[in-house]
Design an enzyme around this catalytic site. Sequence first.
Site, PDB file in Angstrom:
ATOM      1  N   GLY A  15       7.390  43.916  20.276  1.00 52.98           N
ATOM      2  CA  GLY A  15       6.514  42.763  20.518  1.00 52.98           C
ATOM      3  C   GLY A  15       6.400  42.470  22.010  1.00 52.98           C
ATOM      4  N   ARG A  16       5.532  41.520  22.356  1.00 50.02           N
ATOM      5  CA  ARG A  16       5.351  41.161  23.777  1.00 50.02           C
ATOM      6  C   ARG A  16       6.692  40.750  24.397  1.00 50.02           C
ATOM      7  NH1 ARG A  16       0.233  39.648  21.606  1.00 50.02           N
ATOM      8  NH2 ARG A  16       1.351  38.145  20.347  1.00 50.02           N
ATOM      9  N   GLU A  38      12.363  47.050  14.228  1.00 49.64           N
ATOM     10  CA  GLU A  38      10.939  46.690  14.113  1.00 49.64           C
ATOM     11  C   GLU A  38      10.544  46.529  12.646  1.00 49.64           C
ATOM     12  OE1 GLU A  38       7.962  45.774  14.915  1.00 49.64           O
ATOM     13  OE2 GLU A  38       8.507  45.158  16.925  1.00 49.64           O
ATOM     14  N   THR A 104       9.223  30.786  17.290  1.00 49.25           N
ATOM     15  CA  THR A 104       8.727  29.424  17.060  1.00 49.25           C
ATOM     16  C   THR A 104       7.942  29.398  15.744  1.00 49.25           C
ATOM     17  OG1 THR A 104       6.669  29.825  18.263  1.00 49.25           O
ATOM     18  CG2 THR A 104       8.536  28.990  19.544  1.00 49.25           C
ATOM     19  N   MET A 129      12.840  29.498  26.409  1.00 50.71           N
ATOM     20  CA  MET A 129      14.127  29.862  27.017  1.00 50.71           C
ATOM     21  C   MET A 129      14.077  29.809  28.533  1.00 50.71           C
ATOM     22  SD  MET A 129      16.292  31.634  24.517  1.00 50.71           S
ATOM     23  CE  MET A 129      16.103  31.455  22.763  1.00 50.71           C
ATOM     24  N   HIS A 159      -2.079  28.695  25.678  1.00 50.57           N
ATOM     25  CA  HIS A 159      -1.458  30.015  25.512  1.00 50.57           C
ATOM     26  C   HIS A 159      -2.530  31.078  25.307  1.00 50.57           C
ATOM     27  CE1 HIS A 159       2.240  27.711  24.822  1.00 50.57           C
ATOM     28  NE2 HIS A 159       2.879  28.828  25.111  1.00 50.57           N
ATOM     29  N   LYS A 163      -1.612  34.118  20.289  1.00 53.82           N
ATOM     30  CA  LYS A 163      -0.531  33.260  19.759  1.00 53.82           C
ATOM     31  C   LYS A 163      -0.880  32.793  18.349  1.00 53.82           C
ATOM     32  CE  LYS A 163       2.521  29.401  20.835  1.00 53.82           C
ATOM     33  NZ  LYS A 163       3.705  30.162  20.368  1.00 53.82           N
ATOM     34  N   THR A 170       7.151  24.664  22.050  1.00 55.63           N
ATOM     35  CA  THR A 170       7.531  23.871  23.229  1.00 55.63           C
ATOM     36  C   THR A 170       6.845  22.507  23.209  1.00 55.63           C
ATOM     37  OG1 THR A 170       7.778  25.923  24.454  1.00 55.63           O
ATOM     38  CG2 THR A 170       7.577  23.908  25.762  1.00 55.63           C
TER      39      THR A 170
HETATM   40  P1  NAD Z   1       4.540  39.535  19.034  1.00 53.16           P
HETATM   41  O1  NAD Z   1       3.646  39.403  17.836  1.00 53.16           O
HETATM   42  O2  NAD Z   1       4.056  40.315  20.224  1.00 53.16           O
HETATM   43  O3  NAD Z   1       5.944  40.204  18.592  1.00 53.16           O
HETATM   44  C1  NAD Z   1       6.551  40.029  17.325  1.00 53.16           C
HETATM   45  C2  NAD Z   1       7.192  41.367  16.930  1.00 53.16           C
HETATM   46  O4  NAD Z   1       7.948  41.210  15.717  1.00 53.16           O
HETATM   47  C3  NAD Z   1       6.140  42.464  16.662  1.00 53.16           C
HETATM   48  O5  NAD Z   1       6.440  43.642  17.405  1.00 53.16           O
HETATM   49  C4  NAD Z   1       6.281  42.707  15.160  1.00 53.16           C
HETATM   50  O6  NAD Z   1       5.976  44.043  14.762  1.00 53.16           O
HETATM   51  C5  NAD Z   1       7.766  42.390  14.962  1.00 53.16           C
HETATM   52  N1  NAD Z   1       8.119  42.197  13.555  1.00 53.16           N
HETATM   53  C6  NAD Z   1       7.348  41.725  12.527  1.00 53.16           C
HETATM   54  N2  NAD Z   1       8.004  41.778  11.364  1.00 53.16           N
HETATM   55  C7  NAD Z   1       9.231  42.296  11.647  1.00 53.16           C
HETATM   56  C8  NAD Z   1      10.359  42.604  10.850  1.00 53.16           C
HETATM   57  N3  NAD Z   1      10.383  42.388   9.518  1.00 53.16           N
HETATM   58  N4  NAD Z   1      11.446  43.141  11.464  1.00 53.16           N
HETATM   59  C9  NAD Z   1      11.454  43.383  12.798  1.00 53.16           C
HETATM   60  N5  NAD Z   1      10.394  43.118  13.609  1.00 53.16           N
HETATM   61  C10 NAD Z   1       9.309  42.577  13.038  1.00 53.16           C
HETATM   62  O7  NAD Z   1       4.931  38.067  19.457  1.00 53.16           O
HETATM   63  P2  NAD Z   1       5.584  37.545  20.835  1.00 53.16           P
HETATM   64  O8  NAD Z   1       4.514  37.062  21.732  1.00 53.16           O
HETATM   65  O9  NAD Z   1       6.573  38.530  21.327  1.00 53.16           O
HETATM   66  O10 NAD Z   1       6.332  36.233  20.309  1.00 53.16           O
HETATM   67  C11 NAD Z   1       7.303  36.309  19.286  1.00 53.16           C
HETATM   68  C12 NAD Z   1       7.833  34.920  18.974  1.00 53.16           C
HETATM   69  O11 NAD Z   1       8.544  34.417  20.116  1.00 53.16           O
HETATM   70  C13 NAD Z   1       6.748  33.884  18.662  1.00 53.16           C
HETATM   71  O12 NAD Z   1       7.217  33.002  17.676  1.00 53.16           O
HETATM   72  C14 NAD Z   1       6.568  33.157  19.988  1.00 53.16           C
HETATM   73  O13 NAD Z   1       6.047  31.861  19.850  1.00 53.16           O
HETATM   74  C15 NAD Z   1       7.992  33.150  20.459  1.00 53.16           C
HETATM   75  N6  NAD Z   1       8.175  32.974  21.903  1.00 53.16           N
HETATM   76  C16 NAD Z   1       9.254  32.258  22.281  1.00 53.16           C
HETATM   77  C17 NAD Z   1       9.558  32.101  23.614  1.00 53.16           C
HETATM   78  C18 NAD Z   1      10.823  31.366  23.990  1.00 53.16           C
HETATM   79  O14 NAD Z   1      11.110  31.255  25.202  1.00 53.16           O
HETATM   80  N7  NAD Z   1      11.604  30.877  23.025  1.00 53.16           N
HETATM   81  C19 NAD Z   1       8.727  32.661  24.585  1.00 53.16           C
HETATM   82  C20 NAD Z   1       7.629  33.406  24.193  1.00 53.16           C
HETATM   83  C21 NAD Z   1       7.363  33.570  22.829  1.00 53.16           C
END
Ligand code: NAD
Length: 271
Positions: A15-16, A38, A104, A129, A159, A163, A170
């Site tokens: 993921g990102r 993954e 989130t 974080m 965002h 998203k 947040t």
């Molecule tokens: P994203 O969609 O790019 O990444 C999510 C990843 O999870 C994907 O690669 C997806 O294939 C994987 N995934 C899905 N099902 C799965 C499973 N069963 N097992 C393992 N992996 C699986 O999203 P993102 O932008 O990376 O954000 C992810 C989460 O983090 C969101 O909820 C976002 O709001 C949150 N986030 C939190 C912070 C923080 O500081 N707490 C910062 C940025 C994003």
Amino acid sequence: MNTDLVSCVVVGALGRMGQRICHLLATVPGFSLKGAVECPGNPCIGKSLTETLGVRDVAGCIVDDLAAITERFDVVIDFTFPEVSLKTATFCNRSGTAAVIGTTGFTVEQFQQLQELSAAFPCVCAPNMSVGVTVLFKLVNDVAQALRTGFDVEVVEMHHRHKKDAPSGTALRIAQILAQAYGWDLAQAGVYQRRGITGARRDAEIGIQSLRGGDVVGEHTVLFAGTGERLELVHRAYSRDCFAQGALTAARWVGAQPAGMYDMQDVLGLR
Ligand code: NAD
């Protein structure tokens, strides 16, 4: 746990956020990447971490289940979806492994489930974080206490277009902090959109607006609007590294804690 070398596994590694966290774990001294999970069915399952993530000197393959990782590790880092993070928490509940969860979008029931599961392992869970936003949370409470009357409060977040949840975790945390500071029930005070003849604004109202577009990493503004003046607290994330670095700081901290739920204010000693 040996805090000189913190060994981690990342769930949602492609993921990102997952990619940035894997990259830092593989390059920042004092951390090591021991595995990556993954989504089942992802075409990269079974491929080497080095090949898929472009990180050097990391052994092993991408797997589709935490339980398939045979290497010993200290902390699981999970930035995915609420259902996936609850599965991670169930694994940690059974094994006692520490976790850092950045996901989130939890419903109230899901978050309660996460809290119950964390009774058996140390867990840092925070919607943001970054050090800046963790300090912002504290400032929001301080300003709300100081401007208790005569100021209307609104939260605006923006965002990137991908998203999935709104408002951001947040923004919701900011709204919870505001509601607590004012002694309001967020379920009554929260106004998530306005349209049509809405009438005058109520005093006990927290407006929360979500903008989506482009590649904006994350921006939050808290506005305190008074008569003839306005105070704004603004945080802008320019890259995901502020969240990823925060996740590593949390990973180093969490392994030494007793079981239970913590957030970044605990990690940074801002309570
Ligand atoms: P994203 O969609 O790019 O990444 C999510 C990843 O999870 C994907 O690669 C997806 O294939 C994987 N995934 C899905 N099902 C799965 C499973 N069963 N097992 C393992 N992996 C699986 O999203 P993102 O932008 O990376 O954000 C992810 C989460 O983090 C969101 O909820 C976002 O709001 C949150 N986030 C939190 C912070 C923080 O500081 N707490 C910062 C940025 C994003």
